[in-house]
Scaffold this motif. Sequence first.
Motif, PDB file in Angstrom:
ATOM      1  N   ASP A 136       0.946   4.221  -2.742  1.00  0.00           N
ATOM      2  CA  ASP A 136       0.666   5.590  -2.295  1.00  0.00           C
ATOM      3  C   ASP A 136       1.832   6.529  -2.573  1.00  0.00           C
ATOM      4  OD1 ASP A 136      -1.847   4.897  -1.360  1.00  0.00           O
ATOM      5  OD2 ASP A 136      -1.148   4.460   0.665  1.00  0.00           O
ATOM      6  N   LEU A 180       0.844  -1.201   0.000  1.00  0.00           N
ATOM      7  CA  LEU A 180       0.000   0.000   0.000  1.00  0.00           C
ATOM      8  C   LEU A 180       0.878   1.249   0.000  1.00  0.00           C
ATOM      9  CD1 LEU A 180      -2.804  -0.997   2.546  1.00  0.00           C
ATOM     10  CD2 LEU A 180      -2.956  -0.954   0.054  1.00  0.00           C
ATOM     11  N   VAL A 190      -8.479   1.806  -1.176  1.00  0.00           N
ATOM     12  CA  VAL A 190      -8.055   1.184   0.084  1.00  0.00           C
ATOM     13  C   VAL A 190      -9.243   1.057   1.038  1.00  0.00           C
ATOM     14  CG1 VAL A 190      -6.554   1.414   2.114  1.00  0.00           C
ATOM     15  CG2 VAL A 190      -5.682   2.012  -0.144  1.00  0.00           C
ATOM     16  N   PHE A 222      -5.514  -6.669  -5.149  1.00  0.00           N
ATOM     17  CA  PHE A 222      -6.056  -5.382  -4.683  1.00  0.00           C
ATOM     18  C   PHE A 222      -7.008  -4.798  -5.708  1.00  0.00           C
ATOM     19  CE2 PHE A 222      -5.717  -0.724  -4.306  1.00  0.00           C
ATOM     20  CZ  PHE A 222      -6.121  -0.563  -2.989  1.00  0.00           C
ATOM     21  N   SER A 241      -2.828   5.652   3.569  1.00  0.00           N
ATOM     22  CA  SER A 241      -3.523   4.375   3.753  1.00  0.00           C
ATOM     23  C   SER A 241      -4.006   4.208   5.186  1.00  0.00           C
ATOM     24  CB  SER A 241      -2.603   3.203   3.387  1.00  0.00           C
ATOM     25  OG  SER A 241      -2.574   3.018   1.985  1.00  0.00           O
ATOM     26  N   GLN A 265      -7.025   6.158  -5.218  1.00  0.00           N
ATOM     27  CA  GLN A 265      -6.294   5.155  -4.443  1.00  0.00           C
ATOM     28  C   GLN A 265      -6.788   5.111  -2.997  1.00  0.00           C
ATOM     29  OE1 GLN A 265      -4.323   2.776  -5.058  1.00  0.00           O
ATOM     30  NE2 GLN A 265      -3.335   2.293  -3.112  1.00  0.00           N
ATOM     31  N   CYS A 276       1.366   0.620   8.713  1.00  0.00           N
ATOM     32  CA  CYS A 276       1.369   1.836   7.891  1.00  0.00           C
ATOM     33  C   CYS A 276       1.871   3.026   8.708  1.00  0.00           C
ATOM     34  CB  CYS A 276      -0.032   2.128   7.346  1.00  0.00           C
ATOM     35  SG  CYS A 276      -0.559   1.021   6.019  1.00  0.00           S
ATOM     36  N   CYS A 329     -11.443  -1.681  -0.129  1.00  0.00           N
ATOM     37  CA  CYS A 329     -10.794  -2.980   0.077  1.00  0.00           C
ATOM     38  C   CYS A 329     -11.002  -3.453   1.517  1.00  0.00           C
ATOM     39  CB  CYS A 329      -9.299  -2.867  -0.234  1.00  0.00           C
ATOM     40  SG  CYS A 329      -8.413  -4.423  -0.099  1.00  0.00           S
TER      41      CYS A 329
END
Length: 312
Positions: free
Chosen positions: A101, A97, A143, A307, A184, A139, A176, A146
Amino acid sequence: MASILQAWLDQCADDFREPPEYVCLQKVLSYLKKNMPGSDPEKRAQNLLEQFQKEEWENDDAFHSLSPCTPDEEEELEISGPEEFSLSQEDLVAEQLTYMDATLFQNVVPHHCLGCIWSRRDKKENKQLAQSIRATTSQFNAVTNCVLSTILESKELKTQPRAKILEKWIRIGRQCRILNNFSSLKAIVSALQSTSVYRRKKTRACVPKDTMLMFEELCEIFSDCDNFATSRELLLKGVTQGTVPYLGTFLTDLVMLDTALQDYLEGGLINFEKRRREFEVIAQIKLLQSSCNSYCVTGDEKFVQWFRRQRH
């Protein structure tokens, strides 16, 4: 003119990063070919155009040109369903991720974040405006979707396995945070705070208390207390290493500045105070873009395919 254009092209190249047509750069190049053929500024403009086009092609190849998976290929993927996802490695997911990003954030054209541009993106004639920022927004939404799809998509999933997936996302969020990927992290926190997840009380009750405390700590990062002071402080601390910010904070700042302050004062004088404050925000974005060069992460095609396949 040659000196001015040479300095502009060398020192502020991002001003001309306007994919896919690069209209301003094409105009400068056309002017130079006509009035200063063979000059250094012309060569610089031509090289810059080729560089931007190459970078755009590479990014498209990395994120948008992956061929759809065939059934056989899907079986080869390490993550194929909710239960398999609960067994995946948190650091791998967080790293991938972060890779996506960081790549998108580095390609953001800073001046497109200005309120005078971003606030007009929804007008019909501005559909092609600020594409680099739209990519980061897409994006972020991907996320969030997802997270929601892995937790909620399977109706047959029992409470305990579903709780394991929820716990998994909290731990991915923590990874993260360690990677300073606030984009994210914000998307994961937003998804887990959504009504559709929050109302599953039995699922949340099965998540260990220490994990829920971890989640509360992550939520505190994006508290709106004192104008998001906590997240702003963490960003300043992270500029010496790889950091991907939640771009929405900067966009909000610039839109509010554009709304609150006029471009011109009485007598038609330029409002330099407004420009100075806008520049401070843009400078922070550029500094954070430079920090992304510190990341040493490469893309994993299997993860990207998985993803991209997640349903909204």
